[in-house]
Design a protein around this motif. Structure first.
Motif, short mmCIF file in Angstrom:
data_model
loop_
_atom_site.label_atom_id
_atom_site.label_comp_id
_atom_site.label_asym_id
_atom_site.label_seq_id
_atom_site.Cartn_x
_atom_site.Cartn_y
_atom_site.Cartn_z
N ALA A 31 12.26 2.42 6.72
CA ALA A 31 10.96 2.11 7.33
C ALA A 31 9.91 3.12 6.88
CB ALA A 31 11.08 2.11 8.85
N GLN A 32 10.28 4.40 6.86
CA GLN A 32 9.35 5.44 6.41
C GLN A 32 9.04 5.26 4.92
OE1 GLN A 32 9.91 9.59 7.71
NE2 GLN A 32 11.58 8.84 8.97
N TYR A 33 10.07 4.96 4.15
CA TYR A 33 9.89 4.76 2.71
C TYR A 33 8.91 3.61 2.47
CZ TYR A 33 11.18 4.22 -2.22
OH TYR A 33 11.14 4.14 -3.60
N THR A 35 6.66 2.44 4.53
CA THR A 35 5.32 2.81 5.01
C THR A 35 4.58 3.64 3.96
OG1 THR A 35 5.99 2.78 7.33
CG2 THR A 35 4.05 4.09 6.77
N HIS A 36 5.25 4.63 3.40
CA HIS A 36 4.60 5.49 2.41
C HIS A 36 4.36 4.74 1.10
CE1 HIS A 36 4.50 9.37 4.53
NE2 HIS A 36 5.60 8.94 5.13
N ALA A 37 5.25 3.80 0.76
CA ALA A 37 5.04 2.98 -0.44
C ALA A 37 3.77 2.15 -0.28
CB ALA A 37 6.25 2.08 -0.68
N LYS A 38 3.59 1.56 0.90
CA LYS A 38 2.39 0.77 1.16
C LYS A 38 1.15 1.64 1.12
CE LYS A 38 4.98 -2.39 4.11
NZ LYS A 38 5.21 -2.82 5.52
N ARG A 39 1.25 2.83 1.68
CA ARG A 39 0.09 3.74 1.68
C ARG A 39 -0.31 4.14 0.28
NH1 ARG A 39 0.82 8.39 6.17
NH2 ARG A 39 -0.71 9.30 4.77
N LEU A 40 0.69 4.41 -0.57
CA LEU A 40 0.39 4.76 -1.96
C LEU A 40 -0.25 3.59 -2.69
CD1 LEU A 40 3.56 6.81 -3.01
CD2 LEU A 40 1.22 7.66 -2.86
N LEU A 41 0.33 2.42 -2.52
CA LEU A 41 -0.17 1.25 -3.24
C LEU A 41 -1.54 0.81 -2.72
CD1 LEU A 41 1.47 0.08 -5.55
CD2 LEU A 41 2.06 -1.85 -4.10
N SER A 42 -1.88 1.17 -1.48
CA SER A 42 -3.16 0.75 -0.90
C SER A 42 -4.30 1.70 -1.24
CB SER A 42 -3.03 0.63 0.63
OG SER A 42 -2.81 1.89 1.22
N GLN A 43 -4.03 2.77 -2.00
CA GLN A 43 -5.13 3.63 -2.46
C GLN A 43 -6.05 2.78 -3.34
OE1 GLN A 43 -5.57 6.97 -1.78
NE2 GLN A 43 -3.81 6.95 -0.40
N ASP A 270 2.34 11.85 0.35
CA ASP A 270 3.04 10.57 0.32
C ASP A 270 4.04 10.52 -0.83
OD1 ASP A 270 1.97 9.33 2.59
OD2 ASP A 270 0.18 8.70 1.50
N VAL A 271 3.64 11.04 -1.98
CA VAL A 271 4.54 11.08 -3.14
C VAL A 271 5.76 11.93 -2.83
CG1 VAL A 271 4.81 11.87 -5.52
CG2 VAL A 271 2.75 10.61 -4.85
N ASN A 272 5.53 13.07 -2.21
CA ASN A 272 6.63 13.98 -1.87
C ASN A 272 7.60 13.33 -0.90
OD1 ASN A 272 7.54 16.26 0.35
ND2 ASN A 272 7.66 17.02 -1.74
N VAL A 273 7.08 12.67 0.14
CA VAL A 273 7.93 12.00 1.12
C VAL A 273 8.71 10.87 0.45
CG1 VAL A 273 7.93 10.58 3.21
CG2 VAL A 273 6.47 12.60 3.07
N MET A 274 8.05 10.12 -0.42
CA MET A 274 8.71 9.03 -1.15
C MET A 274 9.90 9.56 -1.94
SD MET A 274 7.40 5.83 -1.06
CE MET A 274 7.55 5.21 -2.72
N CYS A 275 9.70 10.67 -2.63
CA CYS A 275 10.78 11.26 -3.45
C CYS A 275 11.96 11.66 -2.56
CB CYS A 275 10.26 12.48 -4.20
SG CYS A 275 9.13 12.10 -5.56
#
Length: 331
Positions: A31-33, A35-43, A270-275
């Motif tokens: 779920a966290q992954y 969420t952060h993927a959506k946040r990155l893509l929504s830039q 967000d990139v760090n959390v994704m990794c």
């Protein structure tokens, strides 16, 4: 005998508790992954890169130019797909009716399917807008046909405009919609555009209307990072953002050096959390696979007549751990 039964029950209960805990942790990580993927893509700069490659209106523009046409902040994961809820109406303090993409009450709509990312983008003429929906998939699902789901989503983007983007029978006010699906882990880098087409069956007739209203774009991202080539420009960008094959510094280097994307603190976070989450999910999957294989080996050796000591030595576990696995499998 009673003690043996109690021991088996405790072993089973402990095993179930471990499985439930692992499932909860995996669900939270996923779920966290997501969420952060959506946040990155929504830039907006990332969305602009997607629009340049997908929508003819913007294909002769630079992503930095397209950013100015994206209205407001993209809405992430709050708009229900379900009929009757996508443009659910509310009223302000004065009793004025409000209808909009972001008026849904997230509490009462929990558990519903939601659009990942939704936003409006103005056309270059400024006379109209396009509704954009972007969906992220970890792969091409096998339980249903993804294109069928995309057709449902794009249909909702059309039908939900009534009383929000057009009223009564003013169907000429319907806005063009794009539902763009990003599918990771594919066998190749691919991209397809699905839209309406007119076939003449008898004498041709010029039926008035806009065949371009409904659009689906399917973008497949291969597991391996695409080469640095123009035709893979968008795929390489998305892979750099979402793929598990790169560490944080490698991702950021590609974004900055190849795409001139400024990296602010939130973006970096967000990139760090994704990794970290991506690596955790991958490690857990490997551990679960290893555990299943080890269990199978233990049971096969046990049924073949090997002693506990021999099995424990082969799988590098204690005899007690081996016995627990055999007992739980026999219960």
């Amino acid at each position: 005998m009673q003690r043996s039964l109690v021991g088996s029950e405790m072993c089973i209960r402990d095993s179930l508790n471990t499985e439930i805990t692992n499932a909860i942790n995996a669900s939270k990580d996923k779920a966290q992954y997501d969420t952060h993927a959506k946040r990155l893509l929504s830039q907006k700069i990332i969305l602009a890169h997607i629009l340049v490659k997908v929508i003819d209106e913007f294909k002769d523009m630079k992503p930095e130019q397209v950013m100015a046409y994206i209205e407001g902040d993209p809405i992430i994961g709050t708009i229900p797909v379900d009929p009757g809820l996508t443009n659910q109406e509310q009223f302000d303090d004065s009793g004025q009716r409000i209808v909009g993409l972001n008026t849904e009450n997230a509490d009462i709509n929990e558990g519903l399917i939601r659009f990942d990312i939704v936003f409006y983008v103005r056309t270059k003429t400024g006379l109209t807008k396009i509704i954009i929906n972007i969906e992220i998939q970890k792969d091409d699902p096998i339980s249903y046909s993804l294109l069928n789901r995309a057709i449902f989503y794009v249909s909702r983007l059309i039908s939900s405009q009534k009383e929000r983007d057009f009223t009564n029978s003013n169907y000429d006010d319907i806005k063009q919609v794009f539902s763009i699906w990003v599918c990771m882990g594919m066998g190749c880098n691919c991209m397809s555009h699905f839209h309406l087409k007119k076939d003449e069956i008898l004498d041709p007739y010029n039926w008035k209307g806009n065949l371009n209203l409904l659009n689906i774009a399917m973008i497949g991202i291969a597991k391996e990072l695409p080469k640095h080539e123009e035709k893979y420009e968008l795929h390489r960008l998305i892979a750099a953002l979402l793929s598990n094959q790169l560490n944080e510094q490698q991702r950021l280097a590609i974004l900055e050096s190849e795409y001139n994307i400024p990296i602010n603190t939130d973006f970096r976070k967000d990139v760090n959390v994704m990794c970290n989450l991506g690596q955790g999910i991958e490690d857990r999957a490997i551990a679960e696979t290893t555990a299943k294989v080890t269990k199978k080996v233990i049971l096969n050796m046990y049924h073949s007549g090997y002693s506990l000591a021999q099995i424990a030595d082969a799988v590098e576990m204690t005899e007690t751990e081996v016995l627990d696995i055999i007992t739980s499998a026999s219960a």
